[in-house]
Design a protein around this motif. Sequence first.
Motif, PDB file in Angstrom:
ATOM      1  N   VAL A   7       4.284   3.497   3.393  1.00 25.33           N
ATOM      2  CA  VAL A   7       4.723   2.591   2.688  1.00 25.33           C
ATOM      3  C   VAL A   7       4.588   1.271   3.412  1.00 25.33           C
ATOM      4  CG1 VAL A   7       5.907   1.498   0.792  1.00 25.33           C
ATOM      5  CG2 VAL A   7       5.804   3.649   0.998  1.00 25.33           C
ATOM      6  N   VAL A   8       3.497   0.310   3.336  1.00 24.03           N
ATOM      7  CA  VAL A   8       3.462  -0.796   4.093  1.00 24.03           C
ATOM      8  C   VAL A   8       2.861  -1.894   3.431  1.00 24.03           C
ATOM      9  CG1 VAL A   8       2.725   0.331   6.225  1.00 24.03           C
ATOM     10  CG2 VAL A   8       0.804  -0.114   4.700  1.00 24.03           C
ATOM     11  N   LYS A  59       1.213   4.536  11.118  1.00 21.23           N
ATOM     12  CA  LYS A  59       1.292   5.622  10.420  1.00 21.23           C
ATOM     13  C   LYS A  59       0.444   5.816   9.235  1.00 21.23           C
ATOM     14  CE  LYS A  59       5.662   6.960   9.523  1.00 21.23           C
ATOM     15  NZ  LYS A  59       7.077   6.887   8.938  1.00 21.23           N
ATOM     16  N   ALA A  60       0.304   4.408   8.379  1.00 20.29           N
ATOM     17  CA  ALA A  60      -0.649   4.559   7.379  1.00 20.29           C
ATOM     18  C   ALA A  60      -2.184   4.545   7.488  1.00 20.29           C
ATOM     19  CB  ALA A  60      -0.355   3.193   6.656  1.00 20.29           C
ATOM     20  N   PRO A  86      -5.507  -4.662   8.175  1.00 24.31           N
ATOM     21  CA  PRO A  86      -6.332  -3.434   8.534  1.00 24.31           C
ATOM     22  C   PRO A  86      -6.364  -2.076   7.658  1.00 24.31           C
ATOM     23  CG  PRO A  86      -4.418  -3.612   9.851  1.00 24.31           C
ATOM     24  CD  PRO A  86      -4.513  -5.061   9.184  1.00 24.31           C
ATOM     25  N   VAL A  87      -5.203  -2.028   6.817  1.00 22.55           N
ATOM     26  CA  VAL A  87      -5.101  -1.089   5.945  1.00 22.55           C
ATOM     27  C   VAL A  87      -6.037  -1.082   4.789  1.00 22.55           C
ATOM     28  CG1 VAL A  87      -3.379   0.365   4.336  1.00 22.55           C
ATOM     29  CG2 VAL A  87      -2.688  -0.694   6.630  1.00 22.55           C
ATOM     30  N   HIS A  90       0.845  -1.234   0.068  1.00 15.83           N
ATOM     31  CA  HIS A  90       0.145  -0.071  -0.024  1.00 15.83           C
ATOM     32  C   HIS A  90       0.919   1.246  -0.143  1.00 15.83           C
ATOM     33  CE1 HIS A  90      -3.660  -2.216   0.832  1.00 15.83           C
ATOM     34  NE2 HIS A  90      -3.038  -2.999   1.685  1.00 15.83           N
ATOM     35  N   TRP A  91       0.837   2.116  -1.043  1.00 16.61           N
ATOM     36  CA  TRP A  91       1.449   3.444  -1.130  1.00 16.61           C
ATOM     37  C   TRP A  91       0.260   4.541  -0.615  1.00 16.61           C
ATOM     38  CZ3 TRP A  91       6.606   3.413  -2.626  1.00 16.61           C
ATOM     39  CH2 TRP A  91       7.011   2.168  -3.326  1.00 16.61           C
ATOM     40  N   ILE A  92       0.493   5.089   0.660  1.00 14.76           N
ATOM     41  CA  ILE A  92      -0.427   6.052   1.002  1.00 14.76           C
ATOM     42  C   ILE A  92       0.147   7.484   0.590  1.00 14.76           C
ATOM     43  CG2 ILE A  92      -1.852   6.746   2.662  1.00 14.76           C
ATOM     44  CD1 ILE A  92      -2.410   3.916   2.058  1.00 14.76           C
ATOM     45  N   LYS A  93      -0.744   8.257   0.084  1.00 13.86           N
ATOM     46  CA  LYS A  93      -0.238   9.570  -0.483  1.00 13.86           C
ATOM     47  C   LYS A  93      -1.248  10.585  -0.260  1.00 13.86           C
ATOM     48  CE  LYS A  93       2.636   7.704  -4.396  1.00 13.86           C
ATOM     49  NZ  LYS A  93       3.003   7.952  -5.849  1.00 13.86           N
TER      50      LYS A  93
END
Length: 316
Positions: free
Chosen positions: A74-75, A221-222, A87-88, A61-64
């Motif tokens: 980045v997870v 953080k994500a 969970p993400v 997953h790239w969270i922007k």
Amino acid sequence: MALNPALQKLISNASNKYSRSSGNRIKPKEGVNRYRILAPTPAQAAWVKPDLQFWADCGVHWIKADENGKPLAVVGCESTVNQAPCPVCTAIDQAVASAIDEDSKKLYESWKVKLTVLVNVLDRSKGSSNPDDVQILELTPTTWGKVMSVIQQYGEEGEDILDLANGMDLSITRTGKGLNTEYSVNVAAGKSAPVKPEQIKGTHDLYAHIQKEFFRGDEPKALAAIAQISGVSMPRLTSAGGARTPTRALTSQAASVADSDVQEEAALEALEEEAVVEEEAPAPAKTVATKPVVKAPATAPVEEEMDDILADLENI
């Protein structure tokens, strides 16, 4: 003076945590690329699974804050990599469902898992700086499907192109850019050099590589970034089905969320129980003074006396 042992251990752990190189990860460059896929047998590499799967599925997953911006987190995806609840993924689905416009929805959907496939290779492309070093090749799932099709086609004709001594290199040609990028896969022209024994010993544990690169404890953080950008609450965090031990931050955050949920549920249950008691409890019995019952006199004797009197009057 030698480094303090305790400090040395701390620095060693930090070095392992913050170093992102548990193997060189490469991608096909534009034009023609030549690779030798390394598929060692269990006797040749201890990391190979019993089913001889020599590749690994990777999901990230790239969270922007915006699609063209730098990632805030980045997870790895628990569902893709560890076959456990992610969970993400749950938070992203909630964000997409709550999007108030198409632009927001498009951004949230860009956070969904990006899938790739990792495999050990020798990069024998022209101009390769490390043709003898084992590297990790990262391919799109579609491209890997083409690789498997070529291997299968030759296998059906009795040829094992993965054989270390007599196998064949593959040619992966990349054309186009961005969303128009395409990959074609074929057996490379000419004779393919055999794989050396020391090269097989240098194959990387792909699963460990993914864990080290993308499961670094950045899940909170994500989730915080998703919550802040989309306005949705974070999902309850759980361990990944026992596949991995959650970090201390994940565990404490999960406990606080669970505690608040338990307190809220207990309060609601208490209110419901009070309402039920008030509704179902019978009203207290009232004490009513009773009067003595007066019995009505029998009417039959009175009627007989009247009949006798009327009969006497008729006789007169």
